[in-house]
Design a protein around this motif. Structure first.
Motif, PDB file in Angstrom:
ATOM      1  N   ALA A  74       5.683  -7.216   4.494  1.00  0.00           N
ATOM      2  CA  ALA A  74       4.276  -7.299   4.869  1.00  0.00           C
ATOM      3  C   ALA A  74       4.133  -7.540   6.370  1.00  0.00           C
ATOM      4  O   ALA A  74       4.687  -8.488   6.918  1.00  0.00           O
ATOM      5  CB  ALA A  74       3.581  -8.413   4.097  1.00  0.00           C
ATOM      6  N   LEU A  94      -7.773  -3.563  -5.469  1.00  0.00           N
ATOM      7  CA  LEU A  94      -6.674  -3.933  -4.576  1.00  0.00           C
ATOM      8  C   LEU A  94      -6.952  -5.271  -3.896  1.00  0.00           C
ATOM      9  O   LEU A  94      -8.079  -5.553  -3.499  1.00  0.00           O
ATOM     10  CB  LEU A  94      -6.454  -2.852  -3.522  1.00  0.00           C
ATOM     11  CG  LEU A  94      -5.887  -1.523  -4.023  1.00  0.00           C
ATOM     12  CD1 LEU A  94      -5.795  -0.531  -2.872  1.00  0.00           C
ATOM     13  CD2 LEU A  94      -4.523  -1.709  -4.676  1.00  0.00           C
ATOM     14  N   ARG A  95      -5.910  -6.061  -3.751  1.00  0.00           N
ATOM     15  CA  ARG A  95      -5.990  -7.326  -3.023  1.00  0.00           C
ATOM     16  C   ARG A  95      -5.135  -7.205  -1.768  1.00  0.00           C
ATOM     17  O   ARG A  95      -3.930  -6.933  -1.830  1.00  0.00           O
ATOM     18  CB  ARG A  95      -5.462  -8.473  -3.890  1.00  0.00           C
ATOM     19  CG  ARG A  95      -5.508  -9.843  -3.202  1.00  0.00           C
ATOM     20  CD  ARG A  95      -4.668 -10.863  -3.952  1.00  0.00           C
ATOM     21  NE  ARG A  95      -3.254 -10.498  -3.923  1.00  0.00           N
ATOM     22  CZ  ARG A  95      -2.472 -10.464  -4.993  1.00  0.00           C
ATOM     23  NH1 ARG A  95      -2.954 -10.769  -6.182  1.00  0.00           N
ATOM     24  NH2 ARG A  95      -1.190 -10.123  -4.887  1.00  0.00           N
ATOM     25  N   TYR A  96      -5.753  -7.441  -0.614  1.00  0.00           N
ATOM     26  CA  TYR A  96      -5.038  -7.379   0.658  1.00  0.00           C
ATOM     27  C   TYR A  96      -4.662  -8.799   1.071  1.00  0.00           C
ATOM     28  O   TYR A  96      -5.524  -9.645   1.302  1.00  0.00           O
ATOM     29  CB  TYR A  96      -5.895  -6.694   1.715  1.00  0.00           C
ATOM     30  CG  TYR A  96      -6.167  -5.252   1.351  1.00  0.00           C
ATOM     31  CD1 TYR A  96      -5.234  -4.263   1.621  1.00  0.00           C
ATOM     32  CD2 TYR A  96      -7.340  -4.884   0.694  1.00  0.00           C
ATOM     33  CE1 TYR A  96      -5.448  -2.942   1.254  1.00  0.00           C
ATOM     34  CE2 TYR A  96      -7.569  -3.565   0.332  1.00  0.00           C
ATOM     35  CZ  TYR A  96      -6.627  -2.603   0.614  1.00  0.00           C
ATOM     36  OH  TYR A  96      -6.847  -1.294   0.245  1.00  0.00           O
ATOM     37  N   ASP A 153      -1.698 -12.024   0.021  1.00  0.00           N
ATOM     38  CA  ASP A 153      -1.271 -12.677  -1.223  1.00  0.00           C
ATOM     39  C   ASP A 153      -1.119 -14.169  -0.965  1.00  0.00           C
ATOM     40  O   ASP A 153      -0.315 -14.586  -0.133  1.00  0.00           O
ATOM     41  CB  ASP A 153       0.051 -12.077  -1.699  1.00  0.00           C
ATOM     42  CG  ASP A 153       0.499 -12.636  -3.048  1.00  0.00           C
ATOM     43  OD1 ASP A 153      -0.328 -13.275  -3.716  1.00  0.00           O
ATOM     44  OD2 ASP A 153       1.666 -12.422  -3.414  1.00  0.00           O
ATOM     45  N   ASP A 182      -1.659  -5.115  -2.464  1.00  0.00           N
ATOM     46  CA  ASP A 182      -1.695  -4.040  -1.473  1.00  0.00           C
ATOM     47  C   ASP A 182      -0.428  -3.188  -1.607  1.00  0.00           C
ATOM     48  O   ASP A 182       0.687  -3.697  -1.482  1.00  0.00           O
ATOM     49  CB  ASP A 182      -1.776  -4.670  -0.083  1.00  0.00           C
ATOM     50  CG  ASP A 182      -1.779  -3.665   1.062  1.00  0.00           C
ATOM     51  OD1 ASP A 182      -1.822  -2.450   0.787  1.00  0.00           O
ATOM     52  OD2 ASP A 182      -1.741  -4.116   2.218  1.00  0.00           O
ATOM     53  N   ARG A 231       0.649  -1.041   0.394  1.00  0.00           N
ATOM     54  CA  ARG A 231       1.251  -0.765   1.703  1.00  0.00           C
ATOM     55  C   ARG A 231       1.134  -2.000   2.604  1.00  0.00           C
ATOM     56  O   ARG A 231       0.483  -1.955   3.654  1.00  0.00           O
ATOM     57  CB  ARG A 231       0.578   0.432   2.369  1.00  0.00           C
ATOM     58  CG  ARG A 231       0.685   1.737   1.571  1.00  0.00           C
ATOM     59  CD  ARG A 231       0.137   2.910   2.382  1.00  0.00           C
ATOM     60  NE  ARG A 231      -1.232   2.693   2.788  1.00  0.00           N
ATOM     61  CZ  ARG A 231      -1.718   2.973   3.993  1.00  0.00           C
ATOM     62  NH1 ARG A 231      -0.931   3.475   4.923  1.00  0.00           N
ATOM     63  NH2 ARG A 231      -2.982   2.760   4.275  1.00  0.00           N
ATOM     64  N   PRO A 232       1.737  -3.123   2.232  1.00  0.00           N
ATOM     65  CA  PRO A 232       1.596  -4.334   3.057  1.00  0.00           C
ATOM     66  C   PRO A 232       2.150  -4.162   4.457  1.00  0.00           C
ATOM     67  O   PRO A 232       1.757  -4.871   5.384  1.00  0.00           O
ATOM     68  CB  PRO A 232       2.368  -5.395   2.265  1.00  0.00           C
ATOM     69  CG  PRO A 232       3.357  -4.615   1.457  1.00  0.00           C
ATOM     70  CD  PRO A 232       2.642  -3.340   1.096  1.00  0.00           C
ATOM     71  N   LEU A 268      -3.072  -4.102   6.898  1.00  0.00           N
ATOM     72  CA  LEU A 268      -4.525  -3.941   6.787  1.00  0.00           C
ATOM     73  C   LEU A 268      -5.254  -5.274   6.850  1.00  0.00           C
ATOM     74  O   LEU A 268      -6.434  -5.323   7.215  1.00  0.00           O
ATOM     75  CB  LEU A 268      -4.872  -3.204   5.490  1.00  0.00           C
ATOM     76  CG  LEU A 268      -4.413  -1.747   5.433  1.00  0.00           C
ATOM     77  CD1 LEU A 268      -4.682  -1.155   4.056  1.00  0.00           C
ATOM     78  CD2 LEU A 268      -5.100  -0.911   6.506  1.00  0.00           C
ATOM     79  N   LEU A 269      -4.576  -6.344   6.527  1.00  0.00           N
ATOM     80  CA  LEU A 269      -5.177  -7.667   6.609  1.00  0.00           C
ATOM     81  C   LEU A 269      -5.621  -8.007   8.026  1.00  0.00           C
ATOM     82  O   LEU A 269      -6.497  -8.846   8.234  1.00  0.00           O
ATOM     83  CB  LEU A 269      -4.175  -8.720   6.116  1.00  0.00           C
ATOM     84  CG  LEU A 269      -4.709 -10.124   5.840  1.00  0.00           C
ATOM     85  CD1 LEU A 269      -5.726 -10.105   4.707  1.00  0.00           C
ATOM     86  CD2 LEU A 269      -3.557 -11.064   5.503  1.00  0.00           C
ATOM     87  N   SER A 301     -10.913   1.004   0.046  1.00  0.00           N
ATOM     88  CA  SER A 301     -10.404   2.015  -0.871  1.00  0.00           C
ATOM     89  C   SER A 301     -10.324   3.327  -0.105  1.00  0.00           C
ATOM     90  O   SER A 301     -11.318   4.025   0.046  1.00  0.00           O
ATOM     91  CB  SER A 301     -11.318   2.168  -2.087  1.00  0.00           C
ATOM     92  OG  SER A 301     -10.835   3.173  -2.950  1.00  0.00           O
ATOM     93  N   ASP A 304      -7.866   6.028  -3.176  1.00  0.00           N
ATOM     94  CA  ASP A 304      -7.343   5.620  -4.479  1.00  0.00           C
ATOM     95  C   ASP A 304      -7.434   6.754  -5.494  1.00  0.00           C
ATOM     96  O   ASP A 304      -6.580   6.885  -6.364  1.00  0.00           O
ATOM     97  CB  ASP A 304      -8.114   4.399  -4.998  1.00  0.00           C
ATOM     98  CG  ASP A 304      -7.723   3.134  -4.266  1.00  0.00           C
ATOM     99  OD1 ASP A 304      -6.547   2.761  -4.344  1.00  0.00           O
ATOM    100  OD2 ASP A 304      -8.578   2.534  -3.601  1.00  0.00           O
TER     101      ASP A 304
END
Length: 529
Positions: A175, A407-409, A411, A434, A436-437, A441-442, A462, A465
């Motif tokens: 990530a 999706l969750r960006y 953790d 996510d 593609r950590p 994107l966070l 999104s 998707d």
């Protein structure tokens, strides 16, 4: 494990204090959403570039919709917050020269500046490879240790050592951290006194193809204005195509692959490349005022406590060299359409039973060029950031059919993840991490500017998707156009989830906390939250 326990506890607490409000995707109007997206992504708006004629059309449209819905102005009695911007355009008639080699702009490299000077020049600037260009004391990492790069050109890798090694104990493993972002790398190079920075692009490490770099860096760019004409910012901000970088290192009798492996290990020391770079380009800059758009539904009991819902209104505008319009239908006309429909639905709920806290709806300028409108808001907010409970940020929506997941960006980042998990479960959906950590994107949208002020946020994004073709062929490209055939079922599904979360936050007394140790958690603690 600690973060997991905190998140589980948060879910239990949340389950016992859920607000009575719940929205369904049927509450959101297809016609409204289609009309908003079609209008904002039309050629008439010219790609919604800040300081362009498309800005006035965009902000007038958004503010007009807020007013029509009966929302209160959100900035000192106005819907518009001024953002002092400079529009800086580098003439693309430039060539990067290193020794006998010449590199072509666009296919081999990009270069730009935020400095407001008519001419930018590198003249035989010594090249130094500085690994990942990171100075991170909390990770005991300093790529600039023992080297003076004042006036020199630093060459560096994109992302951070954690991604390169896939070692979960190094930075955050796969990530990306903020240290992997190009914005940080340019900022640190400027702090080190460099004259230029060239980031070596790799598609997997960056999270996007070279075409995104080229399209995003060869037109007009924007920056906040300071009193010194931005003289303290890095003079030249550049990218190198990976193949061009290989040629550069080969000519310097250096092995890029071997040095990249070394750069990912603790104790790396910068390497002088024994070559010098020359580059010059004309630079046109103009100053003008851009605008954020803000509106609110004042809370009935605790109006000074604010829950924010946001989507940036800008996109890449029109390319002056080829006339292509970057309409940004998904990124982010869909997001703006989403907040307008959220405002309508939540205003109707508020009319029945007023929310206890204030709901603020925001649409910032200049996200695409470095979250500039968000930075202006975060540093000059209409209300203290310590009074902002949470920041829900939309940056691209699912225009296709409904999905079984959200999706969750990030953790274990903040307790807002408990709200996401609870809301998704009520819809019969799962929360997926996510995929593609490594893309970070966070750290790549407007919620990050608020995080720097300690405000926890969630990113709702999104991008393809239901359409795997979107990222490689339409993201940040002229092909990101409105399509009347979109079902928007997935968009309405996600809006219903966000509305329920926003209503919960607006009616309880919760102040979602950061879960992991970070500068964001420290900043929030300074505000007593």
């Amino acid at each position: 494990m600690f973060a997991f326990q905190r998140l589980t506890a948060g879910l239990c607490l949340l389950a016992s204090s859920m607000a009575v409000f719940a929205t369904d995707s049927g509450d959101f109007n297809d016609t409204n959403l289609h009309q908003h997206i079609k209008t904002l992504a039309s050629d008439q708006y010219g790609g919604r570039g800040p300081l362009s004629p498309g800005e006035r059309l965009s902000i007038d449209y958004i503010a007009g919709q807020f007013k029509q819905l009966g929302l209160e102005p959100g900035y000192q009695g106005q819907y518009l917050q001024p953002v002092p911007l400079a529009q800086v355009t580098a003439d693309q008639a430039m060539t990067l020269t290193v020794g006998e080699q010449q590199f072509k702009v666009g296919s081999d490299f990009t270069a730009r500046t935020h400095q407001m000077r008519d001419h930018i020049e590198l003249k035989q600037s010594e090249l130094v490879f500085v690994g990942y260009g990171i100075n991170a004391p909390e990770y005991q990492w300093n790529d600039y240790r023992g080297v003076d790069v004042t006036g020199k050109t630093v060459v560096m890798l994109v992302n951070d050592p954690g991604f390169a090694t896939q070692d979960p104990t190094l930075f955050k493993g796969n990530a990306m951290t903020y240290y992997g972002r190009w914005t940080y790398k340019y900022e640190e190079a400027a702090r080190q006194g460099a004259a230029a920075a060239l980031i070596i692009h790799q598609t997997d490490a960056a999270g996007y193809a070279w075409g995104v770099v080229e399209n995003s860096n060869t037109g007009s760019k924007y920056t906040l204005v300071d009193n010194q004409g931005n003289a303290e910012q890095l003079p030249v901000m550049g990218w190198l195509h990976q193949e061009a970088a290989k040629r550069l290192f080969t000519s310097a009798k250096l092995d890029l692959n071997a040095l990249s492996r070394q750069a990912a290990q603790p104790g790396f020391k910068a390497v002088k490349m024994n070559q010098a770079a020359s580059l010059s380009f004309a630079n046109r800059s103009t100053q003008a005022t851009s605008h954020n758009v803000l509106a609110s539904i004042p809370g009935g009991e605790r109006p000074d406590e604010v829950v924010m819902i946001h989507a940036h209104w800008d996109h890449l505008g029109t390319n002056e060299s080829d006339g292509h319009i970057y309409n940004g239908a998904i990124d982010n006309a869909t997001g703006v359409a989403g907040i307008l429909e959220l405002a309508r639905v939540l205003k109707a709920q508020h009319a029945i039973t007023p929310f206890k806290r204030t709901l603020m709806f925001a649409s910032f300028t200049a996200e695409e060029t470095g979250m500039i409108g968000a930075q202006q808001f975060a540093e000059h907010p209409p209300i203290p950031t310590k009074q902002i409970v949470a920041f829900l940020n939309i940056d691209g929506m699912n225009v296709g059919d409904q999905l079984s997941y959200i999706l969750r960006y990030g953790d274990g980042v903040s307790e807002l993840e408990a709200y996401l998990q609870k809301g998704a479960a009520e819809q019969g959906r799962t929360v997926k991490p996510d995929p593609r950590p490594q893309a970070g994107l966070l750290y790549r949208s407007d919620h990050f500017a608020m995080a720097k002020q300690g405000v926890p946020g969630l990113l709702f994004m999104s991008l393809g998707d239901n359409d795997p073709d979107y990222i490689p062929h339409r993201y940040h490209k002229p092909a990101d156009d409105y399509d009347p055939r979109w079902s928007l079922a997935g968009m309405k599904q996600d809006l219903a989830l966000m509305a329920t979360m926003a209503a919960d936050l607006a009616n309880n007394s919760d102040w979602p906390k950061w879960l992991e140790e970070s500068e964001f958690k420290t900043r929030r603690a300074q505000d007593g939250r």
